[in-house]
Design a protein around this motif. Structure first.
Motif, PDB file in Angstrom:
ATOM      1  N   UNK A  92     -10.698   9.903  -2.008  1.00  0.00           N
ATOM      2  CA  UNK A  92     -10.117   8.613  -2.376  1.00  0.00           C
ATOM      3  C   UNK A  92      -9.711   7.853  -1.118  1.00  0.00           C
ATOM      4  N   UNK A  93      -9.679   6.517  -1.181  1.00  0.00           N
ATOM      5  CA  UNK A  93      -9.322   5.752   0.016  1.00  0.00           C
ATOM      6  C   UNK A  93      -7.953   6.165   0.548  1.00  0.00           C
ATOM      7  N   UNK A  94      -7.867   6.436   1.834  1.00  0.00           N
ATOM      8  CA  UNK A  94      -6.582   6.769   2.447  1.00  0.00           C
ATOM      9  C   UNK A  94      -6.660   6.443   3.931  1.00  0.00           C
ATOM     10  N   UNK A  95      -5.497   6.221   4.556  1.00  0.00           N
ATOM     11  CA  UNK A  95      -5.508   5.859   5.966  1.00  0.00           C
ATOM     12  C   UNK A  95      -5.900   7.023   6.860  1.00  0.00           C
ATOM     13  N   UNK A  96      -6.431   6.717   8.020  1.00  0.00           N
ATOM     14  CA  UNK A  96      -6.822   7.735   8.975  1.00  0.00           C
ATOM     15  C   UNK A  96      -6.260   7.459  10.352  1.00  0.00           C
ATOM     16  N   UNK A 110       1.391   8.483   4.686  1.00  0.00           N
ATOM     17  CA  UNK A 110       1.906   7.143   4.939  1.00  0.00           C
ATOM     18  C   UNK A 110       2.457   6.573   3.634  1.00  0.00           C
ATOM     19  N   UNK A 111       3.690   6.940   3.339  1.00  0.00           N
ATOM     20  CA  UNK A 111       4.317   6.510   2.101  1.00  0.00           C
ATOM     21  C   UNK A 111       4.410   4.990   2.011  1.00  0.00           C
ATOM     22  N   UNK A 112       4.633   4.353   3.163  1.00  0.00           N
ATOM     23  CA  UNK A 112       4.854   2.898   3.175  1.00  0.00           C
ATOM     24  C   UNK A 112       3.612   2.124   2.759  1.00  0.00           C
ATOM     25  N   UNK A 113       2.463   2.801   2.696  1.00  0.00           N
ATOM     26  CA  UNK A 113       1.240   2.119   2.284  1.00  0.00           C
ATOM     27  C   UNK A 113       1.375   1.573   0.855  1.00  0.00           C
ATOM     28  N   UNK A 114       2.106   2.306   0.026  1.00  0.00           N
ATOM     29  CA  UNK A 114       2.317   1.857  -1.357  1.00  0.00           C
ATOM     30  C   UNK A 114       3.084   0.536  -1.361  1.00  0.00           C
ATOM     31  N   UNK A 120       1.030  -6.971  -0.910  1.00  0.00           N
ATOM     32  CA  UNK A 120      -0.223  -7.718  -0.900  1.00  0.00           C
ATOM     33  C   UNK A 120      -0.535  -8.263  -2.291  1.00  0.00           C
ATOM     34  N   UNK A 121      -0.354  -7.415  -3.293  1.00  0.00           N
ATOM     35  CA  UNK A 121      -0.630  -7.816  -4.668  1.00  0.00           C
ATOM     36  C   UNK A 121       0.274  -8.972  -5.074  1.00  0.00           C
ATOM     37  N   UNK A 126      -4.159 -10.444  -5.745  1.00  0.00           N
ATOM     38  CA  UNK A 126      -5.321  -9.553  -5.757  1.00  0.00           C
ATOM     39  C   UNK A 126      -4.981  -8.263  -6.491  1.00  0.00           C
ATOM     40  N   UNK A 127      -5.966  -7.707  -7.183  1.00  0.00           N
ATOM     41  CA  UNK A 127      -5.851  -6.339  -7.663  1.00  0.00           C
ATOM     42  C   UNK A 127      -6.536  -5.503  -6.587  1.00  0.00           C
ATOM     43  N   UNK A 128      -5.774  -4.728  -5.850  1.00  0.00           N
ATOM     44  CA  UNK A 128      -6.337  -3.966  -4.731  1.00  0.00           C
ATOM     45  C   UNK A 128      -7.074  -2.740  -5.273  1.00  0.00           C
TER      46      UNK A 128
END
Ligand SMILES: [Zn+2]
Ligand SMILES: [Zn+2]
Length: 148
Positions: A92-96, A110-114, A120-121, A126-128
Motif C-alpha cells: 500500500x502507498x506509504x512514505x519512504x 509517519x503518524x503525521x501523514x494522516x 489536504x482533503x 480532493x479525495x486522496x
C-alpha cells in the motif's frame, strides 16, 4: 505468524486466483519480495534467488515482479536515474526514507501523514487515493562513514 509469512501467503493466494502456477523458483522470488529487506531491485532479487535456482534469468524475475505489481501485491518505487525498487512487504502507498549513500530504503512510521492527508482533503476537496512521498538523506551509518 511473522509478517513476511502472512504476506507470502497473501501473494500465493492472489497468484492462484489468477491461475498462476507456484513453481519452486517463483516461490523463491516471492519469499524475497515478502520480506523486501531494504526494498530490493530486480537485480538484487535475482542475486538472492540465483544460488538456489541457477537457471533463473533476470527476465524471469522481472516478469514475476511485474505480475505481482499489476495484481497490487508489490509496490514499485520508480527512480529516474536508478533501477526501480520494490516493496512486497507493504504494497500500500506509504512514505519512504532513501539513503543516497548506501541506497538502502526504509519505511518510516509517519503518524503525521494522516494529519497532512486530512488537511489536504479539507483544503482542496480532493479525495486522496494515493501518494508518493520519498525523503532522501544519509542514514546514521553513512553519516559516520562521511565523517571518518
Ligand atoms: Zn546509508
Ligand atoms: Zn516500503
Amino acid at each position: 505468524m511473522a509478517d513476511s509469512e502472512k504476506r507470502l501467503n497473501t501473494m500465493i493466494n492472489k497468484l492462484r486466483e489468477n491461475n498462476c502456477r507456484i513453481t519452486p523458483q517463483r516461490l523463491a522470488i516471492l519469499k524475497v519480495l515478502a520480506a523486501s529487506e531494504g526494498h530490493p531491485s530486480v537485480e538484487k532479487i535475482y542475486e538472492q534467488v540465483k544460488p538456489t535456482f541457477p537457471t533463473t534469468s533476470l527476465a524471469t524475475v522481472y516478469k514475476n515482479v511485474s505480475t505481482l505489481r499489476d495484481l497490487g501485491e508489490v509496490l514499485e518505487l520508480g527512480f529516474s536515474h536508478e533501477s526501480s525498487r520494490y516493496d512486497g512487504n507493504n504494497p500500500h502507498p506509504h512514505p519512504h526514507l532513501v539513503c543516497t549513500g548506501c541506497k538502502k530504503i526504509i519505511d518510516p512510521d509517519l503518524e503525521s501523514l494522516k494529519v497532512v492527508t486530512r488537511e489536504l482533503t479539507e483544503e482542496t476537496g480532493f479525495k486522496i487515493l494515493n501518494h508518493r512521498l520519498d525523503f532522501f538523506g544519509l542514514c546514521p551509518a553513512c553519516q559516520e562513514g562521511a565523517q571518518a
